[in-house]
Design a protein around this motif. Structure first.
Motif, mmCIF file in Angstrom:
data_model
loop_
_atom_site.group_PDB
_atom_site.id
_atom_site.type_symbol
_atom_site.label_atom_id
_atom_site.label_comp_id
_atom_site.label_asym_id
_atom_site.label_seq_id
_atom_site.Cartn_x
_atom_site.Cartn_y
_atom_site.Cartn_z
ATOM 1 N N PHE A 328 0.816 -1.217 0.000
ATOM 2 C CA PHE A 328 0.000 0.000 0.000
ATOM 3 C C PHE A 328 0.850 1.267 0.000
ATOM 4 O O PHE A 328 2.022 1.255 0.383
ATOM 5 C CB PHE A 328 -0.974 0.017 1.190
ATOM 6 C CG PHE A 328 -0.336 0.302 2.540
ATOM 7 C CD1 PHE A 328 0.087 -0.729 3.356
ATOM 8 C CD2 PHE A 328 -0.181 1.609 2.994
ATOM 9 C CE1 PHE A 328 0.654 -0.475 4.600
ATOM 10 C CE2 PHE A 328 0.385 1.878 4.242
ATOM 11 C CZ PHE A 328 0.807 0.831 5.047
ATOM 12 N N THR A 329 0.217 2.347 -0.448
ATOM 13 C CA THR A 329 0.778 3.692 -0.269
ATOM 14 C C THR A 329 -0.264 4.506 0.488
ATOM 15 O O THR A 329 -1.451 4.173 0.498
ATOM 16 C CB THR A 329 1.087 4.374 -1.618
ATOM 17 O OG1 THR A 329 -0.049 4.256 -2.472
ATOM 18 C CG2 THR A 329 2.296 3.751 -2.296
ATOM 19 N N LEU A 330 0.197 5.566 1.128
ATOM 20 C CA LEU A 330 -0.698 6.451 1.885
ATOM 21 C C LEU A 330 -0.504 7.865 1.354
ATOM 22 O O LEU A 330 0.633 8.377 1.333
ATOM 23 C CB LEU A 330 -0.343 6.373 3.375
ATOM 24 C CG LEU A 330 -1.191 7.218 4.332
ATOM 25 C CD1 LEU A 330 -2.655 6.801 4.292
ATOM 26 C CD2 LEU A 330 -0.647 7.090 5.763
ATOM 27 N N GLU A 331 -1.601 8.423 0.925
ATOM 28 C CA GLU A 331 -1.553 9.756 0.320
ATOM 29 C C GLU A 331 -0.873 10.752 1.258
ATOM 30 O O GLU A 331 -1.158 10.784 2.466
ATOM 31 C CB GLU A 331 -2.993 10.222 0.067
ATOM 32 C CG GLU A 331 -3.124 11.214 -1.043
ATOM 33 C CD GLU A 331 -4.571 11.667 -1.196
ATOM 34 O OE1 GLU A 331 -5.490 10.866 -0.907
ATOM 35 O OE2 GLU A 331 -4.754 12.831 -1.575
ATOM 36 N N GLY A 332 0.050 11.531 0.701
ATOM 37 C CA GLY A 332 0.713 12.551 1.516
ATOM 38 C C GLY A 332 1.950 12.049 2.235
ATOM 39 O O GLY A 332 2.648 12.820 2.890
ATOM 40 N N TRP A 333 2.211 10.769 2.140
ATOM 41 C CA TRP A 333 3.351 10.163 2.829
ATOM 42 C C TRP A 333 4.232 9.422 1.835
ATOM 43 O O TRP A 333 3.721 8.722 0.962
ATOM 44 C CB TRP A 333 2.868 9.136 3.862
ATOM 45 C CG TRP A 333 2.239 9.769 5.059
ATOM 46 C CD1 TRP A 333 0.985 10.268 5.155
ATOM 47 C CD2 TRP A 333 2.854 9.964 6.329
ATOM 48 N NE1 TRP A 333 0.761 10.765 6.408
ATOM 49 C CE2 TRP A 333 1.899 10.590 7.153
ATOM 50 C CE3 TRP A 333 4.125 9.671 6.852
ATOM 51 C CZ2 TRP A 333 2.182 10.934 8.475
ATOM 52 C CZ3 TRP A 333 4.391 10.003 8.169
ATOM 53 C CH2 TRP A 333 3.433 10.630 8.974
ATOM 54 N N THR A 334 5.544 9.532 1.989
ATOM 55 C CA THR A 334 6.405 8.650 1.208
ATOM 56 C C THR A 334 6.367 7.272 1.881
ATOM 57 O O THR A 334 6.196 7.182 3.111
ATOM 58 C CB THR A 334 7.867 9.139 1.191
ATOM 59 O OG1 THR A 334 8.381 9.077 2.522
ATOM 60 C CG2 THR A 334 7.991 10.552 0.625
#
Ligand SMILES: Cc1ncc(COP(=O)(O)O)c(C=O)c1O
Length: 400
Positions: A328-334
């Motif tokens: 997963f990725t999290l918007e606003g976070w690297t």
């Protein structure tokens, strides 16, 4: 059907006493005490080069024979066709170079965008060295399913290299069906089972070559390949003059790591005891891994639903058949910042592309990759709760 007892399983992993929630299993699992004991006992016992004269020689020989039998039980294949090496990567480079000796300019080799680079680059480099052509199979970035291999196969196809499961997004292509197509075309199938072998019952007899790494399934750091002894007989690897010119030994360069082989046998025995039933070790392995698969898939479904409900989360693995490995990725976070914050609360879920170089590029993730969450038999609901709580706490604070 057997019963899986996660409390009992966790007790067997001393590393868990350090307190971290381990979602880093796809990079290498934690080690049960029985495996560490087998390694230590071997190291403190009399050892020698394999032979029949002294007790030390016989012990080394028995360790090798036992490890081949254990791997053959795990994979459903012939112990005479089990080859050990330092790693899957090393074995694949060795086999690519050996097989390429039989290729000619104009021959074709098929690789996929779904595979770990260890099942891609060795084939590309070996093909280039002899003027053979590389053909690529892509995957659908929405469904995560591998594209059809069939249109790429023809009478120039010599080998298809495909993963049994993606270590990035978990996709499990139908490798049994692919084997049928590949064999109809008169080519060989080389399957990377490194990620799958810890998570499902395996019958590798459909593949010409199936390769895996015991350190992904509770054993020591080495690699193992299985192929039929008859096929191995046809191959001529580079080898030293005094090395026995027999199968499988002629593929094993240098002295084998006896302690790691003893640990591998212990790891296979450990897996056979993960709740399954049966009269033989092979039956107990198949049954235990089915129990493990159900336990892990169930845990994954709950975790996935909770992750998906967190605002800004994007999940990447959607295949119908897949391992309990989420990305997963999290918007606003690297991804690196997420992994760092999780690590700060002792939740080990690393960020990167994990050598799944082509898949990460195909998904548009680039070098930063994403955060990978892998489940293992020692993962419990409390681990999952800790991960969710840690990710939810990030959602409130953006690094933008
Ligand atoms: C799917 C897959 N294939 C191959 C490899 C390489 O295995 P090894 O470290 O034994 O070379 C890995 C390691 O992470 C992997 O996950």
């Amino acid at each position: 059907m057997g019963v899986f007892d996660v409390v009992d399983v966790r007790k067997q992993f001393p590393a868990l006493d350090e307190g971290a929630a381990h979602f880093d299993g796809p990079g290498g699992s934690q080690t049960p005490q029985v495996v560490a004991d087998a390694v230590a006992t071997t190291m403190t016992s009399a050892l020698a080069n394999r032979g029949t004269l002294t007790a030390a020689e016989r012990r080394s020989d028995e360790i090798v024979v036992a490890a081949r039998e254990a791997m053959a039980d795990l994979l459903g294949t012939d112990p005479r066709g089990i080859v050990f090496g330092r790693s899957m990567t090393q074995l694949t480079y060795d086999f690519a170079r050996t097989l390429a000796k039989t290729w000619a300019p104009g021959d074709e080799v098929v690789v996929t965008r779904l595979d770990h680079d260890a099942n891609v680059r060795p084939w590309i480099q070996a093909a280039e060295a002899v003027g053979a052509t590389i053909r690529w199979v892509a995957f659908d970035t929405e469904t995560s399913e591998l594209d059809d291999v069939t249109p790429l196969l023809n009478d120039r196809t010599r080998l298809v290299a495909v993963t049994a499961a993606s270590n990035l997004i978990g996709t499990r292509p139908d490798t049994v069906d692919i084997a049928d197509r590949v064999h109809e075309a008169g080519a060989l199938l080389y399957v990377d089972g490194v990620h799958l072998t810890a998570h499902a019952p395996i019958d590798a007899s459909y593949a010409d070559f199936y390769v895996c790494s015991p350190y992904k399934f509770f054993g020591p750091h080495l690699g193992a390949l299985t192929a039929s002894p008859e096929l191995l007989e046809t191959l001529r690897p580079d080898k030293l003059a005094p090395t026995a010119d027999v199968v499988p030994e002629r593929f094993e360069l240098g002295t084998l790591p006896y302690e790691s082989l003893a640990g591998t046998t212990a790891a296979v025995d450990f897996m056979a005891g993960l709740g399954g039933t049966g009269a033989t070790r092979r039956e107990r392995l198949q049954s235990s891994l089915q129990v493990v698969e159900e336990y892990e898939d169930n845990l994954r479904d709950g975790l996935e639903a909770r992750l998906a409900a967190i605002p800004g989360i994007r999940l990447y693995g959607h295949a119908a058949r897949r391992t309990p490995t989420l990305l997963f990725t999290l918007e606003g976070w690297t991804p690196a910042a997420v992994a760092e914050r999780l690590a700060a609360v002792n939740v080990n879920a690393p960020a990167g592309s994990f050598y799944a170089y082509e898949p990460a590029r195909h998904l548009g993730l680039g070098a930063a990759g994403a955060v990978r969450v892998g489940l293992a038999p020692y993962t419990d609901q409390a681990d999952v709760d800790r991960l969710i709580a840690a990710v939810e706490s990030l959602d409130a604070v953006s690094t933008d």
